[in-house]
Structure formats: C-alpha cells, structure tokens
Design an enzyme around this catalytic site. Sequence first.
Site, PDB file in Angstrom:
ATOM      1  CB  CYS A  35      71.525 -30.089  28.671  1.00  0.00           C
ATOM      2  SG  CYS A  35      71.676 -28.584  28.448  1.00  0.00           S
ATOM      3  CG  ASP A  37      70.852 -35.007  25.770  1.00  0.00           C
ATOM      4  OD1 ASP A  37      70.916 -33.768  25.680  1.00  0.00           O
ATOM      5  OD2 ASP A  37      69.658 -35.327  25.258  1.00  0.00           O
ATOM      6  CB  CYS A  61      67.824 -41.334  27.418  1.00  0.00           C
ATOM      7  SG  CYS A  61      67.707 -40.157  25.833  1.00  0.00           S
ATOM      8  CB  CYS A 105      68.647 -38.234  20.866  1.00  0.00           C
ATOM      9  SG  CYS A 105      67.904 -38.372  22.392  1.00  0.00           S
TER      10      CYS A 105
END
Lengths: 274, 385
Positions: A35, A37, A61, A105
């Site tokens: 994926c 992350d 990231c 995120c």
Amino acid sequence: MWEYTDKVREHFLNPRNVGVVENADGVGEVGSLSCGDALKLTFKVDENERITDVKFQTFGCASAIASSSALTELLKGKTLEEAEKITNDDIVTYLGGLPKEKMHCSVMGQEALGKAIACYRGTPIEEKEGEIVCECFGVTDVEIRNALTAHPLNVVEDITNYIKAGGGCGKCHERIQELIDEVKGKDVPKEEKPQKLTTIQKIRMIEETLQREIQPSLKKDGGDIELVDVNGNQVQVRLRGACSTCKAAQITLKDFVEKKLREFVAAELIVEEV
Amino acid sequence: MNTIYFDNNATTRVAPEVVEEMLPCFTEDYGNPSSMYRFAKKAADRLALARQRIADLLGASPEEIIVTSCGTESDSTAIYAALRSNPSKKHIITSRVEHSAIKNLCEYLARKGYRSTFVPVDKKGMPDLDYLYDHLTDDTAIVSMMWANNETGVLFPVEEIAKNLKEKGIVFHTDAVQAVGKIPIDLKESSIDMLSLSGHKLHAPKGVGALYVRKGTKFSPFLIGGHQEANRRGGTENVASIVGMGKAAELAAAHIADENSRVRQLRDRLEKGLLKQIPDSLINGDPENRLPNTSNLSFEYIEGESILLMMDELGICASSGSACTSGSLEPSHVLRAMGVPYTAAHGSVRFSLSIYNTQEEVDYAVEKLPPIIQRLREMSPFWKQ
C-alpha cells in the site's frame, strides 16, 4: 514538492517516540508494504487506564511519519476513554494542516489507535464488514460510508485523499460515486470528468438504448435496427425492414440513432451503417 | 549549504556558454526572423546556425529539424502527423514504460476511436520485440518506442526496431529526450523516421525542443499557423531559446566522450559505494545497457519521499518512483511494468548525473546517504535487523 507545514517537517526530521513498547498492553497495526504506508502503534497503560508509554514504527512518506509522531504526542498521559475521542482531524490540527492528498496519513493514525485500543480491551478485531469496493487498497463500502458521514467529502478524489479508495486502477470510481450520491443525496456536484466505460459496459448500454429508445420508433414505421459491432467509439449498425430501403435512412441514423446513443451512452459515439 | 544536483534527467543546468549566446538575441538581434530587412536577417542567421548544430548532433540535415516548444510537443506532433497522414489507419504501438508524453497520449487516443498496443518489458526493462512484431497489422499507423528510459536509463534497441519496421513500411518514432546528448546518435545510419528531443535535458533552457522528421516521411503539422519551420509548425520562433539549444547541441557533441567516460565512472562510483554500504538495496534496470548518467536504486522497507526529503536536508537532489512523490497512490508505472515488487518500487531513488558533477559530490553522497537509509529503516515496522 509538497507544501508541508514547519510542524510536519519538524516531526518528520525529529520524530518523537519511535520504536516498540516492550510488553505492550495495546498493539495496532495498519497498512502494508504494497500500500505504500504502514503504522505499528504500541502503548502501555497504568491501573487507571492512563497511557504511560506509547511508541510507533512507520513505513511511509514524510507526512505519514509526522502524523504518527503527532499521534503519540497526543496520546501521552491520556486515559483510554480520552484517547478514543482522538480523530484524524486532531492529528491534522496538531500538525498545522496536511496537504489534502495526504489526509490518509492522518486517517492511518486514527485507525491504528482504534485497533490498539481494541487489542487492549480484547474486543475481537472484526472481519472487514461490507463489500470490498476498492480492490487495490481493500476498502469496503462500510468504510467509505463512514468516511463520508464523518468528513466533508464530496467527490471521488476526496475519498481517495482520505482513505485511498479509488487511488489505484480507478475501476471503482463509479461505485464510489454511487455511495457519495447515496450518503450525500443526489444534488452534490458530480465530478466533471466523464465516466470511462469498459467495452462491455458500452455495448450493454448501447443495446439497452437501442431496445428502449430506438427500436420502438423504427418498428412503428416497419423498420428495425441491429447492432453489428462496437469498435472504440464507432458503433456499426445494420438497418432492417423498411429502414434498409428508406431514402431518409442516413438522416435517421445521424439525427435520431446517433443522437440518442450520444445522449444515453457516450458523447463521442459515431454511428455508421455497414 | 551547497546544492548537489543529481537530478539531471528531470532538468539540467543551462550551460554558461549557452546563456552567453542567448543574451544578444534579447537585446541586440531581436528581429523577427521572418521580416524583410537586414536587421532581422541577423536573427534568421542565428536560427539557421542553431538548426545546423542540432542537425549535426543527430547526423541529420537542417531541413529535417522542426523546432518545437518542448519534448511533449515533439511527441504529440509525431504521433498526430502519422495518424493524420494515414487517416484510414487506427492503430498505434508503443511500450508500457514510455514517458507520460507518449503514454497518456496513446491512452487518450485509445478513448477516441484509435487502438493502442502497449508492448510489455522484462525484469530489466527491455521490450518484448516478438510481442511488438506480432501485433503489427495493416491498420498500424505508427510505432513509437523511447530510446532511453527516463527512470532507469535503459536503452531500447530502437535502431534495430526501426530497420525491421522500415522493411514493413511502418512509420517509426522514438522519444529520445533522455538519449540525445548522452549517447552518440547518427540518424544518417539509421532507419528512424521521427525523433523527439528536448532542450532542457541537454543544458539548454526549458521551453524548447525539436522533432527530427526524415526526408520523405509523410507529415501533417500539429500547430497550424504561419509559414515558420517550412510550414510544419506555425508560430514565431523562440529565437533565443533555439539559439541556446543550438549551442547546447554543439557542446553536447563535444562532451559526449566525457559523458561516456567520466560521468559514467562517477555514476558507477556512486552506485557501487551505496550498494556496498546499504544492505537490501538493488539496481532497477539493466546495469549493462543503460545511459551512462543514470542509476535507479531501490532501498527496501522504506519509502522514497522520506528518503528524498532527508537528502534535501543535506542539499542532495534526486527523484523517486514511489507513490507519494508522484501525487498518486501508485508507484512508478515503469518499475511496475518491469515487475519490480512494491516493496522495492516504493523505496526507489533515481540519481542522474551530468558533466557538472564532481567526485567530491559523489563521495559526499556515498558518505551521507547510508545513515539516512538506516535511520528510516529503524523507524519502519518491516525492518527486522
């Protein structure tokens, strides 16, 4: 380059609470290598269910690392009851904002927290409910509905930014749009991008439109039409019965058949007689 | 902090000699090359010299060069020229690893009534030529395959492909934006019909490119307007930039040996240094068959954007094929077409050097990068060492 706030940059370059809490009371893992992350959150609580130690490990990231770091800072010293109320919006606020494409995120942080608390309480981790809508990132309709209810999301792109659904092959965009319409009501502005049809979908829609909109009128005049082939946007048809000898057939084809197909199927279609 | 620029496949520094030749075009010889007086002829002469220099770099004639505004315009011009001059043919063949200038155009055309075939590549990024030849039909208007891949530097055997297609009478175009100036090219000796290049990849400014069209190739203009470029591209010439591209072409011809010796050695030194010190790292692409300046490395278990931003703190510039850097959620289509696993694709970093790089810069990067990778890995839940 992404526009990251100073706070995001600072938490990325100097992340707080990296690692794994030994003998953790709660462990929450979300995401995967494929994926792009993933986050593992571990915490320890005291007898009053107050978080005494919390750590994270993140693959991802800069904003994924900063979001995880922010989450651990928010959690420190909180009771589980208080911790449960923390949402991804709190993470975003703590960081002074995230680019909209990076909202997922912060969502990952909230998800890991939910899982870690469930793990501590011994609540069985439920199998994913609902039908998988986005196969690329394994997102279900239930998750999409929840995101739509909890956040001001209006178009497919918003959903992708928040929970990644639709960010891969794009096959599920239509289904996501349906869910948006369903949850938000129909009057939400649709994405301007025209839907892309697969060949099969296109052929089906052409057949339906021929049956519903076109054949009845032609049959009234003793004619008929047959679909021969669909090649890209070229729709090849054969006129039958009275139509095949009618002098106005070309006009019928362009002004009636093509117009209807463009209206109901796709604006680029070109109808030709073979 | 000094900038260490290892992103020359993205764009390059404009050579000082190039700037010097451009400046008089703005303030002294600023005439319109199409005008009738002697003052304007100075601009026209500068233009002619530039065209000659670009042709010389490619082993072409000046009449075979059409100046454009960028590589993307050159690519679009080439594809549309082939389609418009063969209106009955509706099929295009290209590869799965093209730059978006070709990839997105072919995908777009496939939605507009054309058929596009995308030739797969193997693990090293080399095209399946049998697949290409098997998919040729009487309906094929053009085959377009890039010369050098922008992400991995892998070189396609375009001269061989062009030769085979010439026998079958099919137009062949190559996007050589990354190849021109980095490897020797002689179009006189090849069967390539059309070739795209871009100024800013070879130390000329951004906003200027060229399309080579072999004499005798059927052509139809993309930008329709004035008589410029022998009626093949309307619009007043961007004289200063074209002059700059001409000078850059002349310099590139002089530097090509340096690219293939000194720059190659620097690239190898960087690559070997990093691979030696960083476990679970690997080269993407074909180490034997690629541009001398490009190194695409994957550092497993970590994510490319994080690596780039940590490098940025040290002034080192590079690119990544990770999803987070592309603005989408999917990693590079090039690495995926090559079957690079997600674990490696997300952690890929492209270093692309130029003649302006030095050994000190390479050594600095080799020293500073391993601790960055180590730090990010220690944060990663997948790192087990």
